[in-house]
Design a protein around this motif. Structure first.
Motif, PDB file in Angstrom:
ATOM      1  N   ARG A  97     -30.120 -18.680   9.558  1.00 58.98           N
ATOM      2  CA  ARG A  97     -30.697 -20.018   9.775  1.00 58.98           C
ATOM      3  C   ARG A  97     -29.831 -20.850  10.711  1.00 58.98           C
ATOM      4  NH1 ARG A  97     -34.015 -21.771   5.350  1.00 58.98           N
ATOM      5  NH2 ARG A  97     -33.846 -23.896   6.176  1.00 58.98           N
ATOM      6  N   LEU A  98     -28.510 -20.715  10.574  1.00 62.06           N
ATOM      7  CA  LEU A  98     -27.585 -21.516  11.375  1.00 62.06           C
ATOM      8  C   LEU A  98     -27.112 -20.788  12.630  1.00 62.06           C
ATOM      9  CD1 LEU A  98     -25.414 -23.075   8.510  1.00 62.06           C
ATOM     10  CD2 LEU A  98     -27.377 -24.077   9.698  1.00 62.06           C
ATOM     11  N   ARG A  99     -27.604 -19.563  12.819  1.00 69.00           N
ATOM     12  CA  ARG A  99     -27.234 -18.747  13.980  1.00 69.00           C
ATOM     13  C   ARG A  99     -25.725 -18.527  14.060  1.00 69.00           C
ATOM     14  NH1 ARG A  99     -31.449 -20.709  18.786  1.00 69.00           N
ATOM     15  NH2 ARG A  99     -33.344 -20.351  17.551  1.00 69.00           N
ATOM     16  N   LEU A 100     -25.183 -18.102  12.928  1.00 69.63           N
ATOM     17  CA  LEU A 100     -23.755 -17.825  12.827  1.00 69.63           C
ATOM     18  C   LEU A 100     -23.526 -16.341  12.583  1.00 69.63           C
ATOM     19  CD1 LEU A 100     -22.723 -20.743  10.428  1.00 69.63           C
ATOM     20  CD2 LEU A 100     -22.682 -20.741  12.943  1.00 69.63           C
ATOM     21  N   ALA A 101     -22.289 -15.921  12.735  1.00 70.20           N
ATOM     22  CA  ALA A 101     -21.911 -14.562  12.364  1.00 70.20           C
ATOM     23  C   ALA A 101     -21.882 -14.467  10.840  1.00 70.20           C
ATOM     24  CB  ALA A 101     -20.537 -14.226  12.947  1.00 70.20           C
ATOM     25  N   TYR A 102     -21.906 -13.245  10.338  1.00 67.81           N
ATOM     26  CA  TYR A 102     -21.904 -13.022   8.887  1.00 67.81           C
ATOM     27  C   TYR A 102     -20.909 -11.919   8.553  1.00 67.81           C
ATOM     28  CZ  TYR A 102     -23.346 -10.755   4.537  1.00 67.81           C
ATOM     29  OH  TYR A 102     -23.343 -10.164   3.294  1.00 67.81           O
ATOM     30  N   LEU A 103     -20.027 -12.182   7.589  1.00 69.86           N
ATOM     31  CA  LEU A 103     -19.039 -11.192   7.168  1.00 69.86           C
ATOM     32  C   LEU A 103     -19.161 -10.922   5.677  1.00 69.86           C
ATOM     33  CD1 LEU A 103     -16.565  -9.398   7.652  1.00 69.86           C
ATOM     34  CD2 LEU A 103     -15.125 -11.418   7.220  1.00 69.86           C
ATOM     35  N   ASP A 104     -19.441  -9.675   5.336  1.00 64.55           N
ATOM     36  CA  ASP A 104     -19.506  -9.222   3.953  1.00 64.55           C
ATOM     37  C   ASP A 104     -18.162  -8.591   3.612  1.00 64.55           C
ATOM     38  OD1 ASP A 104     -19.909  -7.953   1.546  1.00 64.55           O
ATOM     39  OD2 ASP A 104     -21.701  -6.857   2.165  1.00 64.55           O
ATOM     40  N   THR A 105     -17.283  -9.353   2.996  1.00 66.46           N
ATOM     41  CA  THR A 105     -15.948  -8.819   2.717  1.00 66.46           C
ATOM     42  C   THR A 105     -15.974  -7.761   1.619  1.00 66.46           C
ATOM     43  OG1 THR A 105     -15.396 -10.550   1.103  1.00 66.46           O
ATOM     44  CG2 THR A 105     -14.903 -11.006   3.416  1.00 66.46           C
TER      45      THR A 105
ATOM     46  N   GLY B 191     -19.911  -5.014  11.481  1.00 67.71           N
ATOM     47  CA  GLY B 191     -20.986  -5.645  12.237  1.00 67.71           C
ATOM     48  C   GLY B 191     -21.229  -7.041  11.701  1.00 67.71           C
ATOM     49  N   LEU B 192     -21.304  -8.033  12.559  1.00 65.20           N
ATOM     50  CA  LEU B 192     -21.383  -9.429  12.134  1.00 65.20           C
ATOM     51  C   LEU B 192     -22.770 -10.044  12.321  1.00 65.20           C
ATOM     52  CD1 LEU B 192     -17.980 -10.688  13.600  1.00 65.20           C
ATOM     53  CD2 LEU B 192     -18.442  -9.708  11.336  1.00 65.20           C
ATOM     54  N   ASP B 193     -23.736  -9.227  12.714  1.00 63.13           N
ATOM     55  CA  ASP B 193     -25.106  -9.717  12.883  1.00 63.13           C
ATOM     56  C   ASP B 193     -25.764  -9.815  11.517  1.00 63.13           C
ATOM     57  OD1 ASP B 193     -27.756 -10.201  13.449  1.00 63.13           O
ATOM     58  OD2 ASP B 193     -27.958  -8.594  14.928  1.00 63.13           O
ATOM     59  N   PRO B 194     -26.130 -11.021  11.052  1.00 60.73           N
ATOM     60  CA  PRO B 194     -26.726 -11.140   9.718  1.00 60.73           C
ATOM     61  C   PRO B 194     -28.052 -10.394   9.574  1.00 60.73           C
ATOM     62  CG  PRO B 194     -26.944 -13.198  10.928  1.00 60.73           C
ATOM     63  CD  PRO B 194     -26.012 -12.326  11.725  1.00 60.73           C
ATOM     64  N   ALA B 195     -28.698 -10.093  10.690  1.00 58.01           N
ATOM     65  CA  ALA B 195     -29.950  -9.333  10.643  1.00 58.01           C
ATOM     66  C   ALA B 195     -29.692  -7.843  10.440  1.00 58.01           C
ATOM     67  CB  ALA B 195     -30.749  -9.550  11.927  1.00 58.01           C
ATOM     68  N   ALA B 196     -28.493  -7.391  10.766  1.00 57.69           N
ATOM     69  CA  ALA B 196     -28.150  -5.966  10.647  1.00 57.69           C
ATOM     70  C   ALA B 196     -26.641  -5.816  10.537  1.00 57.69           C
ATOM     71  CB  ALA B 196     -28.672  -5.186  11.847  1.00 57.69           C
ATOM     72  N   PRO B 197     -26.068  -6.197   9.395  1.00 59.89           N
ATOM     73  CA  PRO B 197     -24.605  -6.173   9.243  1.00 59.89           C
ATOM     74  C   PRO B 197     -24.078  -4.777   8.925  1.00 59.89           C
ATOM     75  CG  PRO B 197     -25.620  -6.993   7.249  1.00 59.89           C
ATOM     76  CD  PRO B 197     -26.748  -6.745   8.220  1.00 59.89           C
ATOM     77  N   ILE B 198     -24.050  -3.917   9.930  1.00 63.61           N
ATOM     78  CA  ILE B 198     -23.634  -2.542   9.696  1.00 63.61           C
ATOM     79  C   ILE B 198     -22.127  -2.442   9.506  1.00 63.61           C
ATOM     80  CG2 ILE B 198     -25.595  -1.655  11.017  1.00 63.61           C
ATOM     81  CD1 ILE B 198     -23.597  -0.945  13.247  1.00 63.61           C
ATOM     82  N   VAL B 199     -21.722  -1.372   8.841  1.00 61.58           N
ATOM     83  CA  VAL B 199     -20.309  -1.089   8.614  1.00 61.58           C
ATOM     84  C   VAL B 199     -20.008   0.242   9.274  1.00 61.58           C
ATOM     85  CG1 VAL B 199     -18.526  -0.700   6.876  1.00 61.58           C
ATOM     86  CG2 VAL B 199     -20.387  -2.324   6.418  1.00 61.58           C
ATOM     87  N   VAL B 200     -19.049   0.244  10.193  1.00 64.61           N
ATOM     88  CA  VAL B 200     -18.728   1.444  10.971  1.00 64.61           C
ATOM     89  C   VAL B 200     -17.320   1.910  10.613  1.00 64.61           C
ATOM     90  CG1 VAL B 200     -18.466   2.422  13.278  1.00 64.61           C
ATOM     91  CG2 VAL B 200     -20.252   0.720  12.833  1.00 64.61           C
ATOM     92  N   LEU B 201     -17.230   3.134  10.129  1.00 60.38           N
ATOM     93  CA  LEU B 201     -15.956   3.712   9.714  1.00 60.38           C
ATOM     94  C   LEU B 201     -15.697   4.961  10.549  1.00 60.38           C
ATOM     95  CD1 LEU B 201     -13.622   3.552   7.655  1.00 60.38           C
ATOM     96  CD2 LEU B 201     -15.001   4.952   6.108  1.00 60.38           C
ATOM     97  N   GLU B 202     -14.639   4.937  11.323  1.00 67.25           N
ATOM     98  CA  GLU B 202     -14.285   6.061  12.177  1.00 67.25           C
ATOM     99  C   GLU B 202     -15.459   6.456  13.083  1.00 67.25           C
ATOM    100  OE1 GLU B 202     -11.300   9.847  11.456  1.00 67.25           O
ATOM    101  OE2 GLU B 202     -12.971   9.553  10.074  1.00 67.25           O
TER     102      GLU B 202
END
Length: 231
Positions: free
Chosen positions: A24-32, A68-79
């Motif tokens: 909604r606020l067009r911000l990055a998103y971090l799922d710690t 990944g910081l896109d709230p529409a697709a917060p992917i996690v990339v490992l190696e």
């Protein structure tokens, strides 16, 4: 530029709400929390003994993780691999507390979280300096205590178990709820030994979502953000 920090117990809706607020606020998103899950997967795949705190901490320090910081697709990339689905497996959900309660691991991941948050306050990141919504343990008190808006998102035990049951099992009947208790209550109990997320610290606003649906909770958090950023 705005930094929003959201904490709370398992099943309170932190991830879903934070993603929607970021969109909604067009911000990055971090799922710690996903970072701790990724660290657990990394250690399991390497055959580390999760009870060996020093070995686990060393493994995490060299972990090649990209969030990944896109709230529409917060992917996690490992190696170089997308492990967004793998980190949600029952095996990882059951084991993650052993890694998340490792104090050296927490120190390393907090360092990385601060770097990500700081990067999103400057031009060039995903949000190009607009800011970020970061959610998870320690965010409001340790990682980002100076965030513009700090929210403790909470809900009753019944509501949290029901939501996680729907998320994991696609049902919220008695059997599904019972099967979910370990992931919610036991993990909260373990995490509470190293993090405080049941009671709001000074300056942190509590939002109780027990009787709210997702849209209503998002609006409640947005109202908090609007109020604190206007003052």
């Amino acid at each position: 530029m705005v930094v929003i920090a959201v904490d709370g117990p398992s099943g309170s809706g932190k991830s879903s709400v934070s993603r929607q607020v970021a969109r909604r606020l067009r911000l990055a998103y971090l799922d710690t929390g996903a970072m701790y899950r990724a660290a657990t997967l990394w250690c399991v795949e390497r055959g580390e003994d999760l009870a060996d705190a020093r070995a686990v901490a060393h493994a995490v320090r060299v972990m090649p993780l990209e969030m990944g910081l896109d709230p529409a697709a917060p992917i996690v990339v490992l190696e170089g691999r997308d492990v967004s689905a793998a980190i949600r497996s029952t095996e990882i959900s059951t084991a993650v507390s052993a890694v998340a309660t490792n104090l050296e691991v927490r120190a390393e991941l907090r360092r990385r979280q601060r770097q990500i948050i700081e990067a999103e306050t400057r031009p060039g990141g995903f949000s190009d300096g607009a800011g970020i919504v970061a959610e998870g343990r320690d965010i409001t008190t340790v990682v980002a205590p100076d965030a513009d808006a700090r929210v403790l998102l909470t809900a009753s035990e019944e509501a949290r178990l029901r939501r996680r049951s729907l998320e994991v099992h696609g049902a919220d009947d008695a059997a599904a709820v019972e099967a979910t208790k370990d992931q919610v209550l036991r993990r909260d109990r373990d995490d509470a030994t190293v993090s405080q997320f049941h009671v709001a610290a000074d300056g942190v606003v509590t939002v109780d979502s027990s009787e709210l649906d997702l849209d209503q909770t998002v609006e409640a958090v947005l109202a908090v953000v609007a109020q604190v950023t206007a003052s």
